[in-house]
Each structure stands twice: as structure tokens, then as C-alpha cells.
Enzyme design. Structure first.
Site, PDB file in Angstrom:
ATOM      1  CB  SER A 252      12.353  14.793  52.791  1.00 28.72           C
ATOM      2  OG  SER A 252      13.352  14.756  52.273  1.00 28.72           O
TER       3      SER A 252
ATOM      4  CG  ASP B 237      12.978   8.145  55.481  1.00 27.19           C
ATOM      5  OD1 ASP B 237      13.556   7.381  55.093  1.00 27.19           O
ATOM      6  OD2 ASP B 237      12.093   8.432  55.339  1.00 27.19           O
TER       7      ASP B 237
ATOM      8  CG  HIS C  79      12.223  10.113  52.826  1.00 25.80           C
ATOM      9  ND1 HIS C  79      12.746  10.420  53.867  1.00 25.80           N
ATOM     10  CD2 HIS C  79      12.838  10.867  51.462  1.00 25.80           C
ATOM     11  CE1 HIS C  79      12.374  11.455  53.621  1.00 25.80           C
ATOM     12  NE2 HIS C  79      12.783  12.119  52.515  1.00 25.80           N
TER      13      HIS C  79
END
Length: 369
Positions: free
Chosen positions: A151, A309, A342
């Protein structure tokens, strides 16, 4: 067999020399909280830097003083995918965060009061520059075996490859993007407004008033959690099940997550880190050309994304892969069909962990770890 690192205590590093920030100012002195796992070999060739995302910290693995496991403890440790019996792993709490490194909660020497809303703007590149000081200046490591992040941490790993191309052999960027989409920017703006419009925010100087903008921070986190989960996971975990006559389970879950987050995270740090996430766009300096942004990179790359995601979609990882290929760089890419959204980069997907285990075994052979 994989095992536990047991209790790990962080160290605090002080840097007196100011850090030049992208916003044009210089900041210092400052302190960074750091944890390490494993042993640095004699050649100093087996070090791996792990970069954290928005609400994580230096506490990557093992147990802290309260017995809480690190945020990537399922991945980092003896016999795990990132094996601390072979690698020396470094976790650094970024400047401006709220887990011990200098941030908005700390005293501003110019005023004697907490920085609050006066803390300088920091960017992903500033964090990377501060990390480089730790890696080279404190540990004496000239070249990292790898930089790993997911991320926002993946953005830092990519920035390392661009800013310090000769100082890492591998870049592993998981569930990340070369910049935020308009949709992501919109979500972040709503979250920001929830915080700054809280009457207890006081322009970021709420410490002096003895209050916390908990309502705004709670709403910001609830919004974030909606984007971290896939629709399939929400449906399978909660559906339309009720926790009470007038409340759905998903509502109770979001309220719980919001309350928990507001109880331990600092609102100013949240705003600061989120803004750094918004501003990350290495292609902007090159007229939007991501290929040119990576022209100086020299390391090997592994990128991984997850099919569900929608916050950092596989299409964004493929943009990075194409830019790297355009530069003739060695890149591997995995798109994992996982239902978790995610958050998958933090979870125990067997295929994902096998991918990282294989890559780190390859790196270990390269560096003699």
C-alpha cells in the site's frame, strides 16, 4: 518450521542535522523509532527494510511490551516468508507518525507547545530520505538486499528505487499504485473533512484544549474500512445479519473499528500521512510520464496485486510494470485472485506468502544469507 520472535523492544535514534523536506523547509532535530529483527551479517548484505502503510509503525513483527504482535508478524520471523534467521529486517516509524517518532504530538522547540497543526508537510520522498539516514548513517549499510512495502509502504519502496537506485538490490511493492486515482483522492477528502470539521479539532491544536476530535477520526476510519474490504468479503462476513433489532452487523463492525482507531491514533498524524499519500506522484515531474520517472532505477522488481482490491487495483500495478519494462528493467508481476480486497496484503493467503517466500529465498542466495 516458522516460529515467533518473542518480545522485541524498539530503539530511538536522534538526528541533529536537519532533514531537507520537499516542501522547501528543513526539519530537525528529530527522532525515529526503529525495530530490528535477525542479525546483520559481516558483509552487511542481508538487510531488508520494511516500509509501513498509513496506520502501522516500526513494530513489524514479534511482540511489543504489551504482548501485541507486529502488523506483519505473519510474514516476518524465523522460518517465515521473510526469514529473520537469514535476513536482518528493519522497521522504521515514519516522521510525523504517532508511535514514537517525532510528530505533531511532540513539543515544538520554538513554542514549547505541541506542533499540532503546525507540523511541516512531509512527503513519501521525505520519509525515504529519513529512512536512508537510518540505513546508511546508523547501520552502515551501503546496499539493502531489498525494500519491501504494501500500500503506502509500496510507494516508499518504489521511491527508494528512484531516489537511491544504487542502494537496493530488490524492490518489492505490494498492492500499491504510482499515484492515487481521482476516486481515491475523493475518499481521502471526505475523511479529511470529517476530522477538520469536528468542533474538537481546533485547527489541529486540540491538545491545548484537552480534547480529541474523536468523532471526526472515527468517521474517517469507518470510511477507510469500507474501501479496504471487497464487496464479496463484506457480503460473506456480514450480509444483512443483525447484531440488534435496529442495527446491522456491518454497522456495528464499522463503529467498532472507528472507536478503536480513534482511541490510539492521532488526528494530525492521520491528516499528515494521508496528505503524503495524496501527493505521491513521481511521474508529475516528467510531464506525467511514468517511464521517465523510473529511468534511473537499477534494481530488480516484484509487484503483486489482488483481484478484488478496488482501492489500489491491479490495473495500477500494471502501469508500474509497463514503465519498468519500458526501461528494460527486470520485473516480475503476480496478480492474485483473492477475495479480501486491499487488506489482502496483510493476510495469510497461501499463494501470496509462497510468492514472497520464493523471492526472498532467491535474494538470500544472491547475498549469501
Amino acid at each position: 518450521m516458522s516460529g515467533s520472535l518473542g518480545r522485541v523492544d524498539p530503539i530511538t535514534l536522534r538526528f541533529d542535522a536537519p532533514l531537507a523536506l520537499r516542501c522547501g523547509s528543513a526539519f530537525g532535530p528529530y527522532e525515529l523509532k526503529v525495530e530490528t529483527y535477525g542479525r546483520l551479517n559481516a558483509a552487511r548484505s542481508n538487510a531488508v527494510l520494511v516500509c509501513h502503510a498509513l496506520n502501522a509503525s516500526h513494530h513489524v513483527a514479534g511482540l511489543d511490551a504489551e504482548g501485541k504482535p507486529g502488523w506483519w508478524d505473519n510474514l516476518v520471523g524465523p522460518g517465515k516468508a521473510l526469514d529473520t534467521e537469514r535476513f536482518f529486517v528493519i522497521g522504521i516509524n515514519n516522521l510525523g507518525s504517532c508511535f514514537g517518532s517525532t510528530g505533531p504530538m511532540h513539543e515544538n522547540p520554538a513554542t514549547g507547545a505541541p506542533y499540532g497543526g503546525d507540523f511541516p508537510v512531509v512527503c513519501v520522498e521525505d520519509w525515504v530520505d529519513a529512512q536512508q539516514r537510518v540505513v546508511q548513517g546508523h547501520f552502515g549499510i551501503e546496499r539493502l538486499a531489498a525494500v519491501l512495502g504494501g500500500s503506502l509502504g509500496g510507494m516508499q519502496a518504489l521511491s527508494w528505487a528512484m531516489r537511491y537506485p544504487g542502494q537496493l538490490a530488490h524492490c518489492l511493492a505490494i498492492a500499491t499504485a504510482p499515484s492515487l486515482s481521482a476516486q481515491n483522492l475523493a475518499f481521502n477528502e471526505v475523511a479529511r473533512n470529517a476530522i477538520v470539521s469536528d468542533p474538537d479539532f481546533h485547527g489541529g491544536h486540540f491538545y491545548a484544549h484537552g480534547v480529541l476530535p474523536a468523532r471526526g477520526l472515527r468517521l474517517a476510519r469507518m470510511l477507510g474500512h469500507i474501501t479496504y474490504l471487497s464487496d464479496d468479503v463484506m457480503e460473506s462476513k456480514f450480509g444483512r445479519e443483525r447484531s440488534a433489532a435496529d442495527s446491522f452487523q456491518i454497522e456495528s463492525y464499522l463503529r467498532y473499528q472507528g472507536d478503536k482507531f480513534a482511541g490510539y491514533f492521532d488526528a494530525n498524524s492521520y491528516l499528515l500521512i494521508q496528505r503524503a499519500l495524496d501527493q505521491f506522484d513521481p511521474a508529475a515531474e516528467f510531464g506525467g510520464d511514468l517511464t521517465r520517472a523510473f529511468a534511473g532505477a537499477r534494481c530488480k522488481f516484484l509487484l503483486a496485486s489482488f483481484s478484488t482490491d478496488w482501492r489500489f487495483s491491479p490495473a495500477r500495478s500494471r502501469e508500474i510494470v509497463q514503465a519498468l519494462l519500458d526501461n528494460g528493467l527486470e520485473v516480475s508481476y503476480a496478480e492474485i485472485d483473492a477475495p479480501h480486497g486491499h487488506d489482502a496484503f496483510l493476510l495469510d493467503d497461501a499463494r501470496y506468502h509462497a510468492l514472497l517466500r520464493h523471492r526472498f529465498a532467491q535474494i538470500a542466495r544472491e547475498v549469501g544469507a
